[in-house]
Design an enzyme around this catalytic site. Structure first.
Site, PDB file in Angstrom:
ATOM      1  N   HIS A 191      -4.423 -93.257 -11.995  1.00  0.00           N
ATOM      2  CA  HIS A 191      -3.570 -92.057 -11.972  1.00  0.00           C
ATOM      3  C   HIS A 191      -2.690 -92.044 -10.711  1.00  0.00           C
ATOM      4  CE1 HIS A 191      -5.712 -90.467 -15.422  1.00  0.00           C
ATOM      5  NE2 HIS A 191      -6.853 -90.646 -14.798  1.00  0.00           N
ATOM      6  N   ARG A 232     -20.530 -90.227 -13.078  1.00  0.00           N
ATOM      7  CA  ARG A 232     -20.462 -91.366 -13.984  1.00  0.00           C
ATOM      8  C   ARG A 232     -20.633 -92.686 -13.215  1.00  0.00           C
ATOM      9  NH1 ARG A 232     -14.757 -89.810 -16.630  1.00  0.00           N
ATOM     10  NH2 ARG A 232     -14.516 -88.981 -14.501  1.00  0.00           N
ATOM     11  N   LYS A 252     -13.545 -93.634 -11.373  1.00  0.00           N
ATOM     12  CA  LYS A 252     -12.423 -92.938 -10.744  1.00  0.00           C
ATOM     13  C   LYS A 252     -11.701 -93.828  -9.744  1.00  0.00           C
ATOM     14  CE  LYS A 252     -11.241 -89.428 -11.428  1.00  0.00           C
ATOM     15  NZ  LYS A 252     -10.236 -89.045 -12.456  1.00  0.00           N
ATOM     16  N   TYR A 310      -9.822 -96.071 -13.622  1.00  0.00           N
ATOM     17  CA  TYR A 310      -8.775 -95.065 -13.711  1.00  0.00           C
ATOM     18  C   TYR A 310      -8.094 -94.972 -12.350  1.00  0.00           C
ATOM     19  CZ  TYR A 310     -10.759 -93.305 -18.102  1.00  0.00           C
ATOM     20  OH  TYR A 310     -11.197 -93.194 -19.396  1.00  0.00           O
ATOM     21  N   GLU A 326      -5.933 -95.981 -17.789  1.00  0.00           N
ATOM     22  CA  GLU A 326      -5.141 -94.981 -18.503  1.00  0.00           C
ATOM     23  C   GLU A 326      -3.816 -95.497 -19.036  1.00  0.00           C
ATOM     24  OE1 GLU A 326      -3.898 -94.452 -14.157  1.00  0.00           O
ATOM     25  OE2 GLU A 326      -5.763 -94.851 -15.246  1.00  0.00           O
ATOM     26  N   ASP A 350      -5.251 -84.668 -13.487  1.00  0.00           N
ATOM     27  CA  ASP A 350      -5.298 -86.038 -12.963  1.00  0.00           C
ATOM     28  C   ASP A 350      -3.902 -86.620 -12.775  1.00  0.00           C
ATOM     29  OD1 ASP A 350      -7.897 -86.723 -12.395  1.00  0.00           O
ATOM     30  OD2 ASP A 350      -8.366 -87.367 -14.423  1.00  0.00           O
TER      31      ASP A 350
END
Length: 373
Positions: A96, A15, A75, A94, A118, A270
Site C-alpha cells: 500500500h 496474522r 503487512k 501487502y 494488492e 490502507d
C-alpha cells in the site's frame, strides 16, 4: 531458496505471513523455511506446528532478515523492519505504497525487490491476493459499524436490525466490488435497509441478479451520494483503485448534512481513505469523532480475526510464493504477467505507475525492470 517469515509488529496485527501448511509446501519444493519464534501464536499456530513440518525457528527478526532470500509478511514493513532489508532480497507482502512516501523511499533505498500482494492480478482482471482480505474486511465492516453505533461508543444508539415497530438502520455502501458486496450481504443479513452505490452498470446488474431484493443498488452520482448520506445511520467506504490512493467520497463539509452520531467505516484506509476526515486507527483505539460523526478507520481490519484471515490469505498467496521460490522472482514474473503486475520496486526504482502518480515520483516500467535485472 531460503524463505523467512518474521513476526508482525504493526500494532494489533495478529496474522502471520506463512501457515504451517504453506511452510510444508515450500519445504516439499526443496526450500528452507525460517519462522521467527512466536510469529504464528496469535493466529493459533505454535512454533511446534512449524517445526513438525521441517521449518526452523529463529529467535529474532534480525536473524530472519539476515538469513533469508525472500521475506514473506502480511503487512507493510515498519520503519525498523525496513532498515533490516538487504539489497537483492525479495519482499512479498501487502505494501500500500500510494499514501506512504516514507515506506516507498525506504524500500527504494534498501535495494530490495518488493512485490505487493494488492497489485497482483488474475486473468479476470481481479486482485486474487487482495480478495480474501477484502472479503473479511467487508464482512467485518457492518459488525464494527454496529458496535460504533452503540450510544456508549458515541453513536446514534440505533440497533442495526431494529425491532418490531421500530425501523432498522439505514446503511449505505459506496462501492459494489468485493468489499462492498460482502458488506452489503452481512448488513442485509443483520436486518438493515441497505443501498449499494456503484458507477459500473454491469456490476449493479450482477448484484441485482444475484442478490435480488436483499439490498438495492443505485448509481454513485454525486447527487445520489449527497442525498443518501443525509439518511444514513452508517456509511461503508468500499472504493478501490488498484495500487492508487483512494478517491475522496465524503468531504468534511458533508458531515454537517449527516445525522449526529452516524458512523463512517472506511475500509479503504490502507490506501489513504475515502473520507476526507479519515485517519488510520488501530484495534486498540479504533474510533474517533469529527463534527458529531463517528469514524472507524482501522488499517488492518482482518487482523481482528487473525486465524481466519491468515488461513484465507495463505491459500491465495501460496502458489505465487512457490513460483517465486522455485524460479526466482525474475523468471516467475517473466512467466506470469499477473505476478509482474505485483512488482512495485526493484533495485532502487519504483515500478508501479499509480504509486508514482500519487507520490510524484519517476517510474520505470516493470518490463524494463525485468530487462535490466
Amino acid at each position: 531458496m531460503k524463505i523467512g517469515c518474521p513476526t508482525e509488529i504493526k500494532p494489533q496485527e495478529f496474522r502471520v505471513g506463512l501457515t504451517p501448511g504453506a511452510a510444508q509446501e515450500a519445504i516439499a519444493h526443496g526450500h528452507d523455511v525460517l519462522i521467527q519464534a512466536g510469529a504464528g501464536v496469535e493466529a493459533g499456530f505454535e512454533d511446534a506446528a512449524y517445526q513438525s513440518v521441517g521449518a526452523s525457528i529463529a529467535e529474532s527478526a534480525e536473524d530472519i532478515y539476515d538469513r533469508s532470500d525472500m521475506i514473506v509478511k502480511v503487512k507493510e514493513p515498519q520503519a525498523t523492519e525496513r532498515k533490516m532489508l538487504n539489497e537483492g532480497q525479495v519482499l512479498f507482502a501487502y505494501l500500500h505504497l500510494a499514501p506512504d512516501p516514507e515506506q516507498t523511499k525506504d524500500l527504494m533505498a534498501s535495494g530490495c525487490t518488493a512485490i505487493a500482494y494488492e497489485t497482483v492480478t488474475d486473468a479476470n482482471g481481479g486482485l486474487p491476493l487482495l480478495a480474501p482480505m477484502s472479503e473479511v474486511a467487508g464482512k467485518l465492516a457492518p459488525q464494527m459499524g454496529a458496535w460504533a453505533l452503540q450510544k456508549a461508543n458515541g453513536g446514534r444508539g440505533v440497533l442495526v436490525g431494529g425491532v418490531p415497530g421500530v425501523n432498522p438502520a439505514q446503511i449505505v455502501v459506496i462501492g459494489g466490488g468485493v468489499v462492498g458486496t460482502h458488506a452489503a450481504r452481512v448488513a442485509a443479513g443483520m436486518g438493515a435497509r441497505v443501498t449499494v452505490l456503484d458507477r459500473s452498470l454491469p456490476r449493479m446488474r450482477y448484484l441485482d441478479d444475484n442478490f435480488g431484493n436483499s439490498f438495492r443498488t443505485l448509481y454513485a452520482s454525486q447527487a445520489n451520494v449527497a442525498d443518501l448520506i443525509t439518511q444514513a445511520d452508517m456509511v461503508v467506504g468500499a472504493v478501490l483503485i488498484p495500487g492508487a490512493e483512494a478517491p475522496t467520497l465524503i468531504s468534511k463539509a458533508d458531515l454537517a448534512t449527516m445525522k449526529p452520531g452516524a458512523v463512517l467505516v472506511d475500509v479503504a484506509i490502507d490506501q489513504g481513505g475515502c473520507f476526507e476526515t479519515s485517519k488510520a486507527t488501530t484495534h486498540e483505539d479504533p474510533i474517533y469523532e469529527v463534527d458529531g460523526i463517528m469514524h472507524y478507520c482501522v488499517a488492518n481490519m482482518p487482523g481482528a480475526v487473525a486465524r481466519t484471515s491468515t488461513i484465507a490469505l495463505g491459500h491465495a498467496t501460496m502458489p505465487f510464493m512457490l513460483a517465486i521460490a522455485d524460479k526466482g522472482w525474475k523468471q516467475a514474473c517473466e512467466d506470469d504477467p499477473h505476478l509482474l503486475n505485483g512488482l512495485n520496486i526493484h533495485a532502487g526504482k519504483l515500478t508501479y505507475f499509480a504509486v508514482g502518480k500519487a507520490l510524484g515520483l519517476d517510474v520505470t516500467s516493470p518490463q524494463m525492470a525485468l530487462k535490466t535485472a
